[in-house]
Design a protein around this motif. Structure first.
Motif, PDB file in Angstrom:
ATOM      1  N   THR A  13       8.942   3.600  10.418  1.00 22.95           N
ATOM      2  CA  THR A  13       7.415   2.792  10.715  1.00 22.95           C
ATOM      3  C   THR A  13       7.572   1.144  10.549  1.00 22.95           C
ATOM      4  O   THR A  13       7.815   0.443  11.365  1.00 22.95           O
ATOM      5  CB  THR A  13       6.420   3.073  11.257  1.00 22.95           C
ATOM      6  OG1 THR A  13       6.513   4.481  11.559  1.00 22.95           O
ATOM      7  CG2 THR A  13       5.734   1.976  12.039  1.00 22.95           C
ATOM      8  N   LEU A  14       7.424   0.920   9.310  1.00 21.20           N
ATOM      9  CA  LEU A  14       7.230  -0.173   8.501  1.00 21.20           C
ATOM     10  C   LEU A  14       8.915  -0.920   8.627  1.00 21.20           C
ATOM     11  O   LEU A  14       8.631  -2.350   8.848  1.00 21.20           O
ATOM     12  CB  LEU A  14       7.104   0.348   7.346  1.00 21.20           C
ATOM     13  CG  LEU A  14       7.203  -1.206   6.266  1.00 21.20           C
ATOM     14  CD1 LEU A  14       6.073  -1.760   6.490  1.00 21.20           C
ATOM     15  CD2 LEU A  14       6.917  -0.625   4.694  1.00 21.20           C
ATOM     16  N   LYS A  15       9.450  -0.504   8.095  1.00 17.52           N
ATOM     17  CA  LYS A  15      11.033  -0.817   8.885  1.00 17.52           C
ATOM     18  C   LYS A  15      11.526  -1.445  10.216  1.00 17.52           C
ATOM     19  O   LYS A  15      11.557  -2.898   9.790  1.00 17.52           O
ATOM     20  CB  LYS A  15      12.838  -0.049   8.053  1.00 17.52           C
ATOM     21  CG  LYS A  15      12.382   0.372   6.995  1.00 17.52           C
ATOM     22  CD  LYS A  15      14.098   1.520   6.460  1.00 17.52           C
ATOM     23  CE  LYS A  15      14.884   0.472   6.701  1.00 17.52           C
ATOM     24  NZ  LYS A  15      16.555   0.846   6.844  1.00 17.52           N
TER      25      LYS A  15
ATOM     26  N   ASP B 133      14.520   4.617  -0.099  1.00 15.41           N
ATOM     27  CA  ASP B 133      15.775   5.029  -1.161  1.00 15.41           C
ATOM     28  C   ASP B 133      14.708   5.869  -2.330  1.00 15.41           C
ATOM     29  O   ASP B 133      15.405   7.038  -2.958  1.00 15.41           O
ATOM     30  CB  ASP B 133      16.280   3.631  -2.418  1.00 15.41           C
ATOM     31  CG  ASP B 133      17.344   2.945  -1.205  1.00 15.41           C
ATOM     32  OD1 ASP B 133      17.944   3.744  -0.362  1.00 15.41           O
ATOM     33  OD2 ASP B 133      18.136   2.331  -1.768  1.00 15.41           O
ATOM     34  N   ARG B 134      13.829   5.393  -2.327  1.00 14.66           N
ATOM     35  CA  ARG B 134      12.722   6.367  -3.659  1.00 14.66           C
ATOM     36  C   ARG B 134      11.718   7.828  -2.474  1.00 14.66           C
ATOM     37  O   ARG B 134      12.254   8.902  -3.424  1.00 14.66           O
ATOM     38  CB  ARG B 134      11.222   5.504  -3.411  1.00 14.66           C
ATOM     39  CG  ARG B 134      12.060   4.406  -4.846  1.00 14.66           C
ATOM     40  CD  ARG B 134      10.665   3.237  -5.109  1.00 14.66           C
ATOM     41  NE  ARG B 134       9.226   4.040  -5.633  1.00 14.66           N
ATOM     42  CZ  ARG B 134       8.454   3.719  -6.087  1.00 14.66           C
ATOM     43  NH1 ARG B 134       8.152   2.568  -5.569  1.00 14.66           N
ATOM     44  NH2 ARG B 134       7.458   4.591  -6.367  1.00 14.66           N
ATOM     45  N   TYR B 135      12.253   6.935  -1.116  1.00 11.78           N
ATOM     46  CA  TYR B 135      11.971   8.837  -0.480  1.00 11.78           C
ATOM     47  C   TYR B 135      13.000   9.808  -0.758  1.00 11.78           C
ATOM     48  O   TYR B 135      12.877  10.670  -1.181  1.00 11.78           O
ATOM     49  CB  TYR B 135      11.314   8.066   0.589  1.00 11.78           C
ATOM     50  CG  TYR B 135      11.100   9.789   1.817  1.00 11.78           C
ATOM     51  CD1 TYR B 135       9.883   9.959   1.844  1.00 11.78           C
ATOM     52  CD2 TYR B 135      11.872  10.519   1.906  1.00 11.78           C
ATOM     53  CE1 TYR B 135       9.439  11.350   2.499  1.00 11.78           C
ATOM     54  CE2 TYR B 135      11.948  10.990   3.395  1.00 11.78           C
ATOM     55  CZ  TYR B 135      10.289  11.829   3.459  1.00 11.78           C
ATOM     56  OH  TYR B 135      10.360  12.780   3.962  1.00 11.78           O
TER      57      TYR B 135
ATOM     58  N   LYS C 238       8.692   9.120   8.261  1.00 12.47           N
ATOM     59  CA  LYS C 238       7.724   8.166   9.277  1.00 12.47           C
ATOM     60  C   LYS C 238       6.946   7.277   9.219  1.00 12.47           C
ATOM     61  O   LYS C 238       7.206   6.138  10.146  1.00 12.47           O
ATOM     62  CB  LYS C 238       6.369   8.996  10.583  1.00 12.47           C
ATOM     63  CG  LYS C 238       6.589   8.995  11.716  1.00 12.47           C
ATOM     64  CD  LYS C 238       6.051   9.531  12.311  1.00 12.47           C
ATOM     65  CE  LYS C 238       5.115   8.555  13.935  1.00 12.47           C
ATOM     66  NZ  LYS C 238       4.361   9.956  14.646  1.00 12.47           N
ATOM     67  N   GLU C 239       6.183   7.579   8.115  1.00 14.15           N
ATOM     68  CA  GLU C 239       5.744   5.609   8.118  1.00 14.15           C
ATOM     69  C   GLU C 239       6.658   4.644   7.297  1.00 14.15           C
ATOM     70  O   GLU C 239       6.621   3.222   7.958  1.00 14.15           O
ATOM     71  CB  GLU C 239       4.559   6.252   6.487  1.00 14.15           C
ATOM     72  CG  GLU C 239       3.219   7.101   7.205  1.00 14.15           C
ATOM     73  CD  GLU C 239       2.482   6.849   6.351  1.00 14.15           C
ATOM     74  OE1 GLU C 239       1.364   6.360   6.149  1.00 14.15           O
ATOM     75  OE2 GLU C 239       2.511   7.715   5.185  1.00 14.15           O
TER      76      GLU C 239
ATOM     77  N   ALA D  50       0.646  -1.170  -0.175  1.00 13.61           N
ATOM     78  CA  ALA D  50      -0.201  -0.419   0.140  1.00 13.61           C
ATOM     79  C   ALA D  50       0.686   0.838   0.165  1.00 13.61           C
ATOM     80  O   ALA D  50       0.540   2.015  -0.162  1.00 13.61           O
ATOM     81  CB  ALA D  50      -1.023  -0.152   1.232  1.00 13.61           C
ATOM     82  N   LEU D  51       1.765   1.089   0.356  1.00 13.95           N
ATOM     83  CA  LEU D  51       2.971   2.150   0.984  1.00 13.95           C
ATOM     84  C   LEU D  51       3.588   2.906  -0.797  1.00 13.95           C
ATOM     85  O   LEU D  51       4.051   3.106  -0.905  1.00 13.95           O
ATOM     86  CB  LEU D  51       3.597   1.423   1.927  1.00 13.95           C
ATOM     87  CG  LEU D  51       3.970   2.155   3.558  1.00 13.95           C
ATOM     88  CD1 LEU D  51       5.068   2.177   4.586  1.00 13.95           C
ATOM     89  CD2 LEU D  51       2.736   3.847   3.442  1.00 13.95           C
ATOM     90  N   ALA D  52       4.130   1.544  -1.391  1.00 14.89           N
ATOM     91  CA  ALA D  52       4.432   1.526  -2.576  1.00 14.89           C
ATOM     92  C   ALA D  52       3.695   1.641  -3.681  1.00 14.89           C
ATOM     93  O   ALA D  52       3.895   3.065  -4.558  1.00 14.89           O
ATOM     94  CB  ALA D  52       5.040   0.545  -2.975  1.00 14.89           C
TER      95      ALA D  52
END
Length: 322
Positions: free
Chosen positions: A182-184, A247-249, A178-179, A163-165
């Motif tokens: 948190t996932l990591k 990395d994309r962020y 932050k999201e 969903a994040l991707a």
């Protein structure tokens, strides 16, 4: 024992479970009946240790168990097999509860502090049927249920990562750092739990003990191992996905910074000739004919506006202002 919820079940030969009173079950067990399954929820380590001592667990074995320690442990003794490893209790995976199993002759005891980590949480004793009515049947059923639950949690976390991707594909600015972090953190925490459980299952597969004869259930027990291995592979992929998202962020943020610097550079290029003109005519030389020209001021302003407008149109035409 105070503050302890105790559930006692008799194991039927066909694999069914029948509720039993604790006192009656323990009396029958001491008389040679069984096997039985007793689940203990809550209680201080010293109270649990006292209860275990009351049913015949020796002090040496209790010392090896170290019930007050929150660590993964497997103790295969001649007449006792003890397991302890962390289990999931929520979505954050940061404070897992420890789940413990004690196997003795014709008796398996499961212990946990959190209701969410209960060995019965994913099982309905009235409907559950074991592969066989034995301590090995209980442990095998627990490992299969636990591995399936762990796999579901991994897939749920993978769905959150997907969903994040998708959000980042639609709009990189819609996802915050932050999201992603948190996932990591959740991936790392869940990965640690998967590693602990897989290690326990791998060691448990090698245990050959009369009180826990898993050899007869090698096939069903292998299902738990393979399911946990699949969860481990998914965690590795999810860890790489989280790294790619970060990395994309960072790349998107760098692009934003570069665009802002580009706009500032273009503005500087527009105002540079204007500053040059203003600097030239701001010099206090005595002989500067243009200073005494009647239309010099409007002509200078017009020239500056023309230069600025021309540069702006040129940069916009080249697409450098987008």
């Amino acid at each position: 024992m105070s503050a302890v919820k105790l559930t006692c079940l008799a194991l039927e030969p066909a694999g069914g479970l029948r509720p039993e009173a604790e006192a009656a079950a323990l009396a029958a067990w001491r008389a040679g009946a069984g096997p039985y399954w007793i689940d203990l929820e809550g209680g201080r380590p010293d109270a649990v240790a006292a209860w275990l001592a009351g049913i015949g667990i020796g002090p040496g074995t209790l010392e090896l168990m170290q019930l007050d320690e929150e660590e993964t442990r497997i103790v295969p003794l001649v007449d006792t097999v003890y397991l302890a490893y962390p289990m999931l209790t929520g979505d954050n995976f940061q404070t897992p509860a420890h789940f413990r199993i004690v196997c003795v002759d014709r008796l398996v005891i499961t212990m946990h502090d959190e209701p969410a980590a209960s060995s019965l949480a994913d099982m309905d004793p009235a409907r559950l049927k074991l592969q066989e009515g034995s301590t090995a049947g209980v442990v095998c059923a627990l490992t299969i249920v636990r591995s399936a639950r762990l796999r579901r949690d991994v897939l749920k976390l993978r769905a959150e990562g997907d969903a994040l991707a998708d959000r980042m594909d639609s709009d990189p600015g819609d996802v915050s750092l932050k999201e992603i972090l948190t996932l990591k953190r959740r991936v790392l925490a869940l990965g640690a739990l998967v590693d602990e459980e897989l290690a326990i299952l791998e060691v448990l597969r090698l245990v050959d003990n009369p009180v826990l004869p898993l050899g007869r259930l090698a096939g069903p027990f292998q299902i738990a191992i393979e399911t946990t291995r699949a969860a481990d592979r998914d965690i590795d992929r999810l860890d790489r996905r989280a790294g790619e998202l970060q990395d994309r962020y960072e790349s998107a943020q760098q692009d934003k910074t570069n665009r802002r610097l580009g706009v500032l550079t273009i503005l500087s290029a527009i105002f540079m000739p204007l500053t040059l003109i203003a600097g030239i005519y701001g010099m206090n030389f005595e002989v500067m004919p243009e200073l005494h020209y009647r239309y010099g001021y409007p002509l200078a302003l017009g020239l500056m506006a023309l230069i600025a407008g021309g540069l702006y149109v040129f940069f916009r035409w080249r697409g450098w202002l987008k």
